[in-house]
Scaffold this motif. Structure first.
Motif, PDB file in Angstrom:
ATOM      1  N   ASN A   1       8.894   1.879   4.111  1.00  0.00           N
ATOM      2  CA  ASN A   1       9.025   0.544   4.220  1.00  0.00           C
ATOM      3  C   ASN A   1      10.592   0.299   4.318  1.00  0.00           C
ATOM      4  O   ASN A   1      11.318   0.832   3.450  1.00  0.00           O
TER       5      ASN A   1
ATOM      6  N   SER B   1       0.567   1.937   4.669  1.00  0.00           N
ATOM      7  CA  SER B   1       1.945   2.410   4.140  1.00  0.00           C
ATOM      8  C   SER B   1       2.818   2.409   5.059  1.00  0.00           C
ATOM      9  O   SER B   1       2.705   2.873   6.115  1.00  0.00           O
ATOM     10  N   GLY B   2       4.272   1.963   4.509  1.00  0.00           N
ATOM     11  CA  GLY B   2       5.297   2.094   5.616  1.00  0.00           C
ATOM     12  C   GLY B   2       5.367   1.029   6.480  1.00  0.00           C
ATOM     13  O   GLY B   2       6.290   0.842   7.554  1.00  0.00           O
TER      14      GLY B   2
ATOM     15  N   GLN C   1      -2.988   1.854  -3.951  1.00  0.00           N
ATOM     16  CA  GLN C   1      -3.066   3.292  -3.307  1.00  0.00           C
ATOM     17  C   GLN C   1      -3.704   3.531  -2.087  1.00  0.00           C
ATOM     18  O   GLN C   1      -5.045   3.090  -2.206  1.00  0.00           O
ATOM     19  N   ARG C   2      -3.173   4.034  -1.022  1.00  0.00           N
ATOM     20  CA  ARG C   2      -4.102   4.295   0.091  1.00  0.00           C
ATOM     21  C   ARG C   2      -5.297   5.127  -0.246  1.00  0.00           C
ATOM     22  O   ARG C   2      -5.169   6.026  -0.931  1.00  0.00           O
TER      23      ARG C   2
ATOM     24  N   THR D   1       6.401   5.785  -5.759  1.00  0.00           N
ATOM     25  CA  THR D   1       6.664   4.344  -5.468  1.00  0.00           C
ATOM     26  C   THR D   1       7.167   4.023  -7.203  1.00  0.00           C
ATOM     27  O   THR D   1       7.947   2.923  -6.947  1.00  0.00           O
TER      28      THR D   1
ATOM     29  N   THR E   1       0.977  -1.102  -0.064  1.00  0.00           N
ATOM     30  CA  THR E   1      -0.141   0.045  -0.012  1.00  0.00           C
ATOM     31  C   THR E   1       0.807   1.158   0.065  1.00  0.00           C
ATOM     32  O   THR E   1       1.914   1.299   0.879  1.00  0.00           O
ATOM     33  N   CYS E   2       0.545   2.114  -1.034  1.00  0.00           N
ATOM     34  CA  CYS E   2       1.436   3.354  -1.252  1.00  0.00           C
ATOM     35  C   CYS E   2       0.783   4.716  -1.050  1.00  0.00           C
ATOM     36  O   CYS E   2      -0.562   4.691  -1.195  1.00  0.00           O
ATOM     37  N   VAL E   3       1.350   5.703  -0.798  1.00  0.00           N
ATOM     38  CA  VAL E   3       0.628   7.084  -0.693  1.00  0.00           C
ATOM     39  C   VAL E   3       0.816   7.630  -2.007  1.00  0.00           C
ATOM     40  O   VAL E   3      -0.192   8.113  -2.439  1.00  0.00           O
ATOM     41  N   ASP E   4       1.978   8.015  -2.378  1.00  0.00           N
ATOM     42  CA  ASP E   4       2.528   8.669  -3.476  1.00  0.00           C
ATOM     43  C   ASP E   4       2.783   7.696  -4.622  1.00  0.00           C
ATOM     44  O   ASP E   4       3.911   6.936  -4.528  1.00  0.00           O
TER      45      ASP E   4
ATOM     46  N   ASP F   1       7.621   5.288   0.975  1.00  0.00           N
ATOM     47  CA  ASP F   1       6.595   5.176   2.200  1.00  0.00           C
ATOM     48  C   ASP F   1       7.247   4.631   3.518  1.00  0.00           C
ATOM     49  O   ASP F   1       6.653   4.519   4.417  1.00  0.00           O
TER      50      ASP F   1
END
Length: 128
Positions: free
Chosen positions: A119, A67-68, A53-54, A20, A13-16, A117
């Motif tokens: 990770n 994310s992360g 995507q979140r 990513t 799961t990512c934000v940007d 993110d």
């Protein structure tokens, strides 16, 4: 004998999404792949990382997609010194390493970095 043979894919799961894509295709040199309903994944070897995507995850999804939260270890296809040189060319910071660790099948030598993110990404080479 184990019931499970190997991992086919994981979901990140990512934000940007743009950041990513840049990290996984340019820094880690995975192949971008599009599949059903506008989804994307990063392919390497016989595995892939599917992307959510979140806020617009696909169903079904993890109970708490965030994310992360991942800590991933990849075995490099080239010597770790080449990985380090490539990360330096990309101006991507190494947060730890190289250090020796215990991998799934044998000892490994690893560097650690973070994706956009945050990770934790471990890139390793197998040691004899």
């Amino acid at each position: 004998m184990s019931l499970i043979d190997h991992i086919d894919h994981i979901v990140l799961t990512c934000v940007d999404l743009a950041a990513t894509k840049h990290f996984y295709t340019e820094v880690l040199q995975m192949r971008l792949e599009a599949f059903g309903n506008g989804r994307i994944a990063f392919r390497f070897g016989n595995q892939k990382i599917n992307i959510h995507q979140r806020g617009s995850e696909f169903e079904p999804k993890a109970h708490l997609p965030v994310s992360g939260a991942l800590d991933l270890c990849f075995i490099a296809s080239v010597p770790l010194d080449r990985v380090i040189a490539h990360l330096q060319c990309c101006n991507w910071p190494i947060v730890e390493g190289p250090v020796e660790r215990t991998g799934a099948t044998q000892k490994i030598r690893s560097v650690y970095l973070r994706d956009p993110d945050l990770n934790l990404i471990e890139i390793s080479e197998l040691l004899n």
